[in-house]
Scaffold this motif. Sequence first.
Motif, PDB file in Angstrom:
ATOM      1  N   SER A  45       0.851  -1.185   0.000  1.00  0.00           N
ATOM      2  CA  SER A  45       0.000   0.000   0.000  1.00  0.00           C
ATOM      3  C   SER A  45       0.887   1.234   0.000  1.00  0.00           C
ATOM      4  O   SER A  45       2.039   1.204   0.463  1.00  0.00           O
ATOM      5  CB  SER A  45      -0.933   0.021   1.219  1.00  0.00           C
ATOM      6  OG  SER A  45      -1.777  -1.115   1.224  1.00  0.00           O
ATOM      7  N   GLU A  46       0.347   2.341  -0.480  1.00  0.00           N
ATOM      8  CA  GLU A  46       1.130   3.566  -0.591  1.00  0.00           C
ATOM      9  C   GLU A  46       1.365   4.156   0.796  1.00  0.00           C
ATOM     10  O   GLU A  46       0.424   4.371   1.570  1.00  0.00           O
ATOM     11  CB  GLU A  46       0.410   4.574  -1.479  1.00  0.00           C
ATOM     12  CG  GLU A  46       1.248   5.807  -1.776  1.00  0.00           C
ATOM     13  CD  GLU A  46       0.554   6.765  -2.736  1.00  0.00           C
ATOM     14  OE1 GLU A  46       1.091   7.854  -2.972  1.00  0.00           O
ATOM     15  OE2 GLU A  46      -0.522   6.395  -3.243  1.00  0.00           O
ATOM     16  N   PHE A  47       2.616   4.418   1.115  1.00  0.00           N
ATOM     17  CA  PHE A  47       3.010   5.002   2.401  1.00  0.00           C
ATOM     18  C   PHE A  47       3.223   6.508   2.305  1.00  0.00           C
ATOM     19  O   PHE A  47       2.865   7.256   3.208  1.00  0.00           O
ATOM     20  CB  PHE A  47       4.279   4.313   2.914  1.00  0.00           C
ATOM     21  CG  PHE A  47       4.735   4.795   4.255  1.00  0.00           C
ATOM     22  CD1 PHE A  47       4.106   4.341   5.410  1.00  0.00           C
ATOM     23  CD2 PHE A  47       5.785   5.686   4.373  1.00  0.00           C
ATOM     24  CE1 PHE A  47       4.524   4.789   6.655  1.00  0.00           C
ATOM     25  CE2 PHE A  47       6.211   6.126   5.609  1.00  0.00           C
ATOM     26  CZ  PHE A  47       5.587   5.678   6.763  1.00  0.00           C
ATOM     27  N   GLY A  48       3.843   6.954   1.235  1.00  0.00           N
ATOM     28  CA  GLY A  48       4.091   8.376   1.050  1.00  0.00           C
ATOM     29  C   GLY A  48       5.045   8.608  -0.101  1.00  0.00           C
ATOM     30  O   GLY A  48       5.493   7.673  -0.777  1.00  0.00           O
ATOM     31  N   THR A  49       5.375   9.873  -0.315  1.00  0.00           N
ATOM     32  CA  THR A  49       6.252  10.285  -1.414  1.00  0.00           C
ATOM     33  C   THR A  49       7.360  11.160  -0.862  1.00  0.00           C
ATOM     34  O   THR A  49       7.141  12.000   0.023  1.00  0.00           O
ATOM     35  CB  THR A  49       5.459  11.062  -2.483  1.00  0.00           C
ATOM     36  OG1 THR A  49       4.353  10.271  -2.913  1.00  0.00           O
ATOM     37  CG2 THR A  49       6.343  11.392  -3.679  1.00  0.00           C
ATOM     38  N   ILE A  50       8.572  10.976  -1.375  1.00  0.00           N
ATOM     39  CA  ILE A  50       9.710  11.817  -1.009  1.00  0.00           C
ATOM     40  C   ILE A  50      10.286  12.427  -2.275  1.00  0.00           C
ATOM     41  O   ILE A  50      10.192  11.852  -3.363  1.00  0.00           O
ATOM     42  CB  ILE A  50      10.791  11.033  -0.252  1.00  0.00           C
ATOM     43  CG1 ILE A  50      11.331   9.894  -1.122  1.00  0.00           C
ATOM     44  CG2 ILE A  50      10.262  10.494   1.051  1.00  0.00           C
ATOM     45  CD1 ILE A  50      12.513   9.178  -0.498  1.00  0.00           C
TER      46      ILE A  50
END
Length: 252
Positions: A45-50
């Motif tokens: 699942s998507e956790f976040g973007t950096i």
Amino acid sequence: MQLSLSLLAALSLCVVPHTYAGGNNVELQLRHRVVHPNLPVTSWSEFGTISVPSILSISPSGTPVTFVPSESLPGDLSEFAGHVDPTLDETFYQITVQKPGMSEAMWPVSVMKACLMPMSTSSSITIHVSPFGEPLGLDYFVSPVLPNGFCPPPSETSKYYPVHNTTVFVKSPRSPPAPNLRAPPPLTQDGAPISPTPEKSFLQKYWIYIAIVFVTLSECQIVYPAEQTLTPRVVISGPVEEPANKNAPNAK
């Protein structure tokens, strides 16, 4: 030699995706999931973007980058708790960084005990990148944890995965220190090693000082102290008798 190194560098640039070879900022997707050996594997699942800056601006000690958590993060964590209880033994929480154009088997993954998640309040992610900016490794830590790193008792563990205050760092490779090489041994014109000069013995090093000591001792005169005068012995006697008078008459 230099030509070979240049050729290897050029080939490395060819195999690195264009996404990492550029000098502009690169956005990377972080994903997470929970796994248990006796339960079906949950999907990523998507956790976040950096946003990773240029590789030239990344420090070997770590450069903080901007992290934007996913909007679906709270719902995904609640769904994880419904599928896999964090208090179960051998339950692990995983985080990975997605590499575009590569299969999931090539994504770097960091694994954490799921039982440590409910009691923690913050987390940190460190992404290790290659000299070309390609992510190679991933480290995930939560805080606080027990000093021994063990899981707390199940009675003290909440059955949910909290949303942490996450900090993300990016590290570039660090060159190892150059080895201290010894100077090569001297060689003769024929290429044979020159034998080192044998070390001098103790007498060869200090014979001059030993000779000076012997000469000094031979010139010295040994003077013995004079004998002490004996103290006269005092003899105490009676009064001295007077000599007899020769002119006195002889007694008859």
